[in-house]
Design a protein around this motif. Structure first.
Motif, PDB file in Angstrom:
ATOM      1  N   THR A 123       5.397  -2.758   4.090  1.00  0.00           N
ATOM      2  CA  THR A 123       5.215  -1.672   3.136  1.00  0.00           C
ATOM      3  C   THR A 123       3.867  -1.822   2.429  1.00  0.00           C
ATOM      4  OG1 THR A 123       6.213  -2.900   1.310  1.00  0.00           O
ATOM      5  CG2 THR A 123       7.707  -1.625   2.730  1.00  0.00           C
ATOM      6  N   ALA A 124       3.459  -0.777   1.722  1.00  0.00           N
ATOM      7  CA  ALA A 124       2.195  -0.817   0.982  1.00  0.00           C
ATOM      8  C   ALA A 124       2.248  -1.890  -0.109  1.00  0.00           C
ATOM      9  CB  ALA A 124       1.906   0.544   0.363  1.00  0.00           C
ATOM     10  N   THR A 125       3.411  -2.028  -0.764  1.00  0.00           N
ATOM     11  CA  THR A 125       3.563  -3.064  -1.792  1.00  0.00           C
ATOM     12  C   THR A 125       3.418  -4.450  -1.196  1.00  0.00           C
ATOM     13  OG1 THR A 125       5.047  -1.649  -3.080  1.00  0.00           O
ATOM     14  CG2 THR A 125       5.124  -4.020  -3.527  1.00  0.00           C
ATOM     15  N   ALA A 126       4.008  -4.643  -0.022  1.00  0.00           N
ATOM     16  CA  ALA A 126       3.900  -5.936   0.654  1.00  0.00           C
ATOM     17  C   ALA A 126       2.452  -6.260   0.978  1.00  0.00           C
ATOM     18  CB  ALA A 126       4.735  -5.918   1.930  1.00  0.00           C
ATOM     19  N   GLN A 127       1.722  -5.288   1.463  1.00  0.00           N
ATOM     20  CA  GLN A 127       0.323  -5.519   1.818  1.00  0.00           C
ATOM     21  C   GLN A 127      -0.496  -5.917   0.591  1.00  0.00           C
ATOM     22  OE1 GLN A 127      -1.031  -2.011   3.867  1.00  0.00           O
ATOM     23  NE2 GLN A 127       0.202  -2.420   5.694  1.00  0.00           N
ATOM     24  N   GLN A 128      -0.211  -5.294  -0.558  1.00  0.00           N
ATOM     25  CA  GLN A 128      -0.931  -5.655  -1.781  1.00  0.00           C
ATOM     26  C   GLN A 128      -0.673  -7.108  -2.161  1.00  0.00           C
ATOM     27  OE1 GLN A 128       0.375  -2.814  -4.695  1.00  0.00           O
ATOM     28  NE2 GLN A 128      -0.609  -1.069  -3.669  1.00  0.00           N
ATOM     29  N   ASN A 129       0.593  -7.527  -2.063  1.00  0.00           N
ATOM     30  CA  ASN A 129       0.935  -8.917  -2.381  1.00  0.00           C
ATOM     31  C   ASN A 129       0.287  -9.888  -1.407  1.00  0.00           C
ATOM     32  OD1 ASN A 129       3.184  -9.436  -4.613  1.00  0.00           O
ATOM     33  ND2 ASN A 129       3.584  -7.437  -3.705  1.00  0.00           N
ATOM     34  N   ILE A 130       0.305  -9.543  -0.132  1.00  0.00           N
ATOM     35  CA  ILE A 130      -0.262 -10.453   0.873  1.00  0.00           C
ATOM     36  C   ILE A 130      -1.783 -10.481   0.776  1.00  0.00           C
ATOM     37  CG2 ILE A 130      -0.401 -10.939   3.351  1.00  0.00           C
ATOM     38  CD1 ILE A 130       2.348  -9.600   3.615  1.00  0.00           C
ATOM     39  N   ASP A 131      -2.392  -9.381   0.325  1.00  0.00           N
ATOM     40  CA  ASP A 131      -3.834  -9.399   0.055  1.00  0.00           C
ATOM     41  C   ASP A 131      -4.177 -10.506  -0.941  1.00  0.00           C
ATOM     42  OD1 ASP A 131      -4.488  -7.296   1.737  1.00  0.00           O
ATOM     43  OD2 ASP A 131      -4.374  -5.770   0.163  1.00  0.00           O
ATOM     44  N   GLU A 132      -3.374 -10.605  -1.996  1.00  0.00           N
ATOM     45  CA  GLU A 132      -3.615 -11.634  -3.015  1.00  0.00           C
ATOM     46  C   GLU A 132      -3.338 -13.023  -2.462  1.00  0.00           C
ATOM     47  OE1 GLU A 132      -5.094 -10.926  -5.707  1.00  0.00           O
ATOM     48  OE2 GLU A 132      -4.969  -8.760  -5.387  1.00  0.00           O
ATOM     49  N   LEU A 133      -2.302 -13.139  -1.647  1.00  0.00           N
ATOM     50  CA  LEU A 133      -2.008 -14.425  -1.012  1.00  0.00           C
ATOM     51  C   LEU A 133      -3.185 -14.871  -0.156  1.00  0.00           C
ATOM     52  CD1 LEU A 133      -0.164 -16.741  -0.054  1.00  0.00           C
ATOM     53  CD2 LEU A 133       0.765 -15.155   1.659  1.00  0.00           C
TER      54      LEU A 133
END
Length: 235
Positions: A128-138
């Motif tokens: 999901t878009a939310t997941a991608q945002q979190n993984i960007d930070e990771l």
């Protein structure tokens, strides 16, 4: 008094020794787990760090495979303390930036748990878009704090069957790993596993329990380069 053995007796003893060796090797063959290693990752024998990781998984128990990998990779002592302080900083940054994940400091590493409802739609492995945002930070943090290994594990609840859950768990874990690598993290740092429904952390008889069991866990722990640097006091 010296005793003498006939050539026949010596030959018989040698044959028995060889037969026992072959039999022992045959008995050590085990079934392969449902897992996949990401491109570039290396799996060795049970010596050194690999052996420690296996032992750590046993210590971690069936409810803590990612945690067990971290425990198994620990070096302890002054070097372990230096690694721990480095992980403290990294974990704090991850907690600030990754609102959709639970970040825990475990031993000399970091365990991250994503609820699959945040990561994926039902029965999907597309982020999901939310997941991608979190993984960007990771990914940003993994690049900033190099010299670590990254284990990504997928898990499901007991809905469906193994034919569905096993491949779904590996696809979901691989999606997280792939997207992280696309942000610039070296693929050689990753190992990817899928466990289907075999590693529950909550009661599958309740809705809340099944939601908790549908997850992706990430373990971050020191690689050999970082361990050696820590033992020398160079970090």
């Amino acid at each position: 008094m010296k005793t003498h053995r006939s050539p026949f007796a010596l030959l018989l003893a040698l044959l028995m020794l060889l037969t026992g060796t072959v039999s022992s090797q045959a008995q050590t063959t085990t079934k392969k787990p449902w897992s996949k290693t990401a491109k570039g990752a290396v799996i060795g024998g049970l010596g050194g760090a690999a052996g420690g990781a296996v032992l750590g998984r046993v210590i971690g128990g069936k409810k803590g495979t990612a945690k067990g990998a971290i425990i198994g990779a620990a070096v302890g002592g002054a070097g372990g303390a230096l690694i721990g302080r480095r992980m403290d900083k990294q974990a704090e940054e991850l907690r600030r930036e990754m609102a959709g994940a639970t970040v825990e400091r475990v031993g000399e590493g970091i365990k991250i748990t994503f609820n699959s409802g945040i990561l994926f739609a039902k029965n999907s492995s597309e982020l999901t878009a939310t997941a991608q945002q979190n993984i960007d930070e990771l990914a940003k943090t993994l690049i900033k704090y190099g010299d670590t290994n990254v284990l990504v594990e997928g898990h499901t609840d007991i809905s469906g069957n193994d034919a569905i859950n096993n491949p779904l768990s590996i696809r979901r874990a691989q999606s997280v790993a792939n997207y992280t690598q696309q942000q610039g993290v070296d693929a050689a740092r990753f190992t990817v596993n899928g466990y289907g429904s075999r590693q529950p952390i909550a009661d599958n008889s309740t809705l809340e329990g099944r939601q908790a069991n549908r997850r992706v866990e990430i373990a971050i722990y020191a690689n050999e380069k970082l361990k050696k640097a820590a033992e020398r006091g160079d970090i």
